[in-house]
Design a protein around this motif. Structure first.
Motif, PDB file in Angstrom:
ATOM      1  N   THR A   8       0.411  -1.035   0.280  1.00  0.00           N
ATOM      2  CA  THR A   8       0.074  -0.500  -0.112  1.00  0.00           C
ATOM      3  C   THR A   8       0.813   1.035   0.105  1.00  0.00           C
ATOM      4  N   GLN A  13       2.400  -0.194  -4.646  1.00  0.00           N
ATOM      5  CA  GLN A  13       1.558  -0.147  -4.813  1.00  0.00           C
ATOM      6  C   GLN A  13       1.540   0.084  -6.683  1.00  0.00           C
ATOM      7  N   ASP A  31      -3.245  -3.739   6.734  1.00  0.00           N
ATOM      8  CA  ASP A  31      -5.251  -3.788   6.656  1.00  0.00           C
ATOM      9  C   ASP A  31      -5.624  -3.605   5.238  1.00  0.00           C
ATOM     10  N   ARG A  34      -7.460  -0.942   2.516  1.00  0.00           N
ATOM     11  CA  ARG A  34      -6.403  -0.743   2.019  1.00  0.00           C
ATOM     12  C   ARG A  34      -5.908  -0.891   0.807  1.00  0.00           C
TER      13      ARG A  34
END
Length: 282
Positions: A8, A13, A31, A34
């Motif tokens: 993330t 990404q 998480d 995300r």
């Protein structure tokens, strides 16, 4: 199976978005909410470098891993490498930093990255090191003041840095993960030219169609701003790094992106054009 940690983050990404569609990729995130950007192309697992059980699960069946750690001074690299060896991982491609090559760089962050590189080289795993200069995307921290005031506030506005497009870092990372000729290599990654913050400000102004004003921060002001986001030892390290930029330590341009990918490194203007909406008034 290929594993991407730090999925993330800025570079992670881009690695996930541009990973070859015909290869199986897994992303490890703290998480899962995300990770929606990854869509269905990637398998998502919940994991944390500080949780050995989650690391073991994330690394099961993995052949090559992209390693990104961010807890400065911590032992996340050591934990990950232990788990990778136990899981039978073949190769680790690690995101490091260009500063490790500068003998004058002795700040906390650089010492930590040097130590992590040594851990990987001594791990018995195949390794590739990626050593980028500052990310072009760091200028996104200016977006708020540009939108509200038409002002860029930064330290040492005339200090040049051969900053690099995170997408280029990701492209090199993917080549290193999926190719067979990158083991034992360390790649310094820069943009095509060293730019100052004042020059970047002018380029952003041209894209936005309005002149922007550059306001030089004092070291005291910069420390106060950094202290809002980082603990004091990291702030000290960032200011030491900025001082080396001021002294011309980060102007060298390398052609590694072209050598690895076959195309030249992207310019700041091209990066800014892709992200101009972040700076435009809302």
């Amino acid at each position: 199976m290929f594993l991407v940690t730090g999925a993330t983050g800025t570079v992670g990404q881009e690695v996930v978005r541009h990973f070859p569609a015909d290869l199986p990729v897994r992303i490890m995130v703290r998480d899962p909410a995300r990770a929606a950007f990854a869509g269905r192309a990637a398998q998502t697992v919940t994991g944390d470098h500080g949780d050995p059980r989650s690391l073991a699960g994330a690394l099961t069946g993995v052949r090559v891993a992209f390693l990104v750690t961010s807890r400065v001074g911590g032992d996340d690299d050591a934990r990950f490498l232990r788990a990778a060896r136990a899981a039978g991982v073949r190769r680790v491609v690690k995101l490091s930093a260009a500063a490790v090559l500068d003998p004058r760089a002795d700040d906390l962050i650089t010492r930590w990255q040097r130590a992590n590189e040594e851990l990987l080289r001594a791990s018995g795993l195949e390794w590739t090191l990626l050593r980028p200069r500052a990310f072009m995307s760091n200028t996104l921290s200016w977006a708020g003041s540009i939108r509200s005031e038409g002002v860029v506030r930064a330290l040492y506005g005339m200090a040049a840095n051969s900053c690099v497009d995170p997408r280029d870092i990701a492209t090199v990372a993917i080549r290193a993960m999926t190719g067979e000729t990158h083991a034992g290599r360390a790649y310094t990654l820069t943009g095509p030219v060293a730019l100052t913050a004042v020059e970047q400000t002018k380029q952003l102004g041209r894209l936005l169609g309005t002149p922007l004003r550059f306001a030089e921060l004092s070291p005291y002001e910069a420390r106060a701003l950094l202290a809002r986001r980082h603990p004091a030892p990291v702030v000290d390290a960032l200011l030491e790094s900025a001082a080396r930029t001021r002294d011309g330590a980060k102007t060298r341009v390398d052609d590694t992106v072209r050598e690895v990918t076959g195309r030249p490194a992207g310019t700041f203007a091209a990066w800014a054009e892709r992200h101009v909406s972040a700076f435009a008034p809302r």
